[in-house]
Design an enzyme around this catalytic site. Structure first.
Site, short mmCIF file in Angstrom:
data_model
loop_
_atom_site.label_atom_id
_atom_site.label_comp_id
_atom_site.label_asym_id
_atom_site.label_seq_id
_atom_site.Cartn_x
_atom_site.Cartn_y
_atom_site.Cartn_z
CG ASP A 139 11.22 2.00 -3.79
OD1 ASP A 139 11.80 2.96 -4.34
OD2 ASP A 139 11.66 1.45 -2.78
CG HIS A 146 20.52 -1.98 -2.27
ND1 HIS A 146 20.57 -1.84 -0.90
CD2 HIS A 146 19.24 -2.37 -2.56
CE1 HIS A 146 19.39 -2.12 -0.38
NE2 HIS A 146 18.57 -2.45 -1.36
CG ASP A 244 11.22 2.09 0.67
OD1 ASP A 244 10.06 2.17 1.07
OD2 ASP A 244 11.70 1.08 0.13
CE LYS A 263 11.69 -2.16 1.15
NZ LYS A 263 12.85 -1.27 1.12
CB SER A 267 7.74 5.82 2.33
OG SER A 267 7.73 4.41 2.23
CB THR A 370 18.88 1.26 -1.28
OG1 THR A 370 17.65 0.95 -0.61
CG2 THR A 370 19.89 1.72 -0.26
#
EC number: 3.7.1.2
Length: 455
Positions: A139, A146, A244, A263, A267, A370
């Site tokens: 990721d 962001h 995510d 995290k 997902s 993001t």
């Protein structure tokens, strides 16, 4: 894979009438690939309107030949990996054959329609699966807006990491907890600091969504061999939506080497892969860099990528609460953003990932990070929408949110748009927050306690 051809013709219409409806996600110009369960068997298919072309059934029916038939045979099992690993010309041949088979004036249409039950189950009647086996998941963090906002929320003197404008920053995610869209997202338990600074363990209080786009690797690269920037596009099979989900309370306390338990609990992926070829009409130049930004290093600068590395894709996030659904209040759109808000292209992500000789493999997933923009509506997570909880999000029924609560449902949607082209969609990526599991006392802890008592 980026050249326009007959499959992109905006005049094409399908004899599957739901593919011709205004705003349909899956018109004949799209033809995304996915995987599903039917009669207890794993299958792969292609979405058209509200139907699926069952590629196993199509292979058995022998309605196509040549490279398209070879590609269909590769995809006729329960996973798309064998198809994704083929040279792009095979996928392109299958796409052309499917387009010819499904177009309204196809001479084969009556023959296909007579076999409709075998070839074209309804999407609503099957259970969708992850479209392929995903061995690795990376990721990225590629929205300047962001990244800068989160740096300010954390009180950093320099909100942007020093390397942000020189390379696409990323962390290695957890492929085992990737799940197809739908169903429950269980609130995780973990360690975090409470408002008084005490370290606690329990259900994560600051649960958030992250609106992202993700790319699937088609053909990988050999170990130690990098991928040239203008070749990187040929290694991308296609794209899907990615949520995510983030436990920000856990993530911000634990993060030293990078995200971990904040995290890795879940997902969500939308079930359909919109292929790179389907997105050819929506290519655009890479987002421009501001004056004074560092020049791209040569290995991240390619003429083709600079001219075609962007994609004209709009993305949205919707939120509904238990009370809203109970009272018939429609989900409210809380985010609308655009892929232009990424600082790096997907080709640059691929090239950077492989630049040290790391071998990417068929089915690997690369998240964009993001996709937040500069304006308020383009903030692509609740943390940003609420300024880290300082300005609660106001919902139409009077409820407010600073973080996701149990029963909240988040739905992502996205569309590729371009004047003169038929707009195509990605389907939905959705999930509903479920309460954390009750704490379980481990047998090891009990045994240890008994041992200490006995001693």
């Amino acid at each position: 894979m980026t050249a326009l051809n007959s499959t992109h013709d905006p005049a094409l219409r399908s004899w599957v009438e739901t593919a011709n409806l205004p705003g349909a996600d899956f018109p004949i110009q799209n033809l995304p690939f996915g995987a599903f369960e039917r009669d207890g068997h794993a299958r792969t298919g292609v979405a058209i309107g509200d139907r699926i072309v069952d590629l196993h059934a199509l292979h058995e029916a022998a309605l196509i030949d040549g490279d398209a038939a070879l590609a269909c045979a590769a995809a006729s099992g329960g996973s798309l990996n064998p198809l994704m690993a083929l040279e792009p010309r095979y996928l392109s041949a299958l796409r052309r054959a499917l387009s010819a088979l499904l177009r309204r004036d196809s001479p084969q249409a009556p023959q296909v329609q007579s076999r409709e039950a075998a070839l074209l189950p309804r999407i609503a009647d099957v259970t969708m699966r992850l479209p392929c086996e995903i061995g690795d998941y990376t990721d990225f963090l590629t929205s300047l807006y962001h990244t800068e906002r989160h740096g300010r929320y954390k009180g950093l003197a320099d909100p942007l990491p020093p390397a942000f404008k020189s390379l696409p920053i990323a962390y290695h995610g957890r492929a085992s907890s990737l799940r197809v869209s739908g169903g429950e997202v269980r609130r995780p338990r973990g360690q975090y600091r409470d408002p008084h600074g005490n370290v606690c363990f329990g259900p994560a209080p600051a649960l958030d969504f992250e609106l992202e786009l993700a790319a699937f690797i088609g053909r990988g690269n050999a170990f130690t061999q990098p991928i040239a920037i203008d070749d990187a596009h040929d290694h991308i099979f296609g794209y899907c939506l990615l949520n995510d989900w983030s436990a920000k309370s856990i993530q911000w306390f634990e993060q030293v080497l990078g995200p971990f338990l904040g995290k890795s609990f879940h997902s969500s992926l939308s079930p359909w892969i919109v292929t790179a070829e389907a997105l050819a009409p929506f290519r655009k130049p890479a987002p421009s860099r501001a004056a004074g930004d560092p020049a791209l290093l040569p290995h991240l600068h390619g003429t083709f990528d600079q001219q075609n590395g962007g994609l004209n894709i709009e993305l949205e996030a919707y939120l509904s609460t238990t009370k809203m659904r109970a009272n018939g209040v429609a989900a409210v759109r809380i985010t609308r953003t655009h892929l232009d808000n990424l600082y790096w292209t997907f080709a640059q992500m691929v090239t950077h990932h492989a630049s040290n000789g790391c071998n990417l493999r068929t089915g690997d997933l690369l998240g964009s990070g993001t996709i937040s923009g500069a304006d308020d509506l383009s903030r692509a997570c609740l943390t940003e929408l609420t300024n880290a909880g300082k300005d609660p999000l106001q919902l139409p029924n009077g409820e407010t949110r600073t973080a996701l609560e149990d029963g909240d449902e988040v739905v992502f949607r996205a569309r590729a748009v371009q004047p003169g082209a038929v707009s195509i969609g990605f389907g939905e990526c959705r999930g509903t927050i479920a309460p954390a599991l009750e704490a379980l006392a481990s047998s090891g802890s009990s045994m240890s306690s008994r041992s200490e008592a006995h001693a």
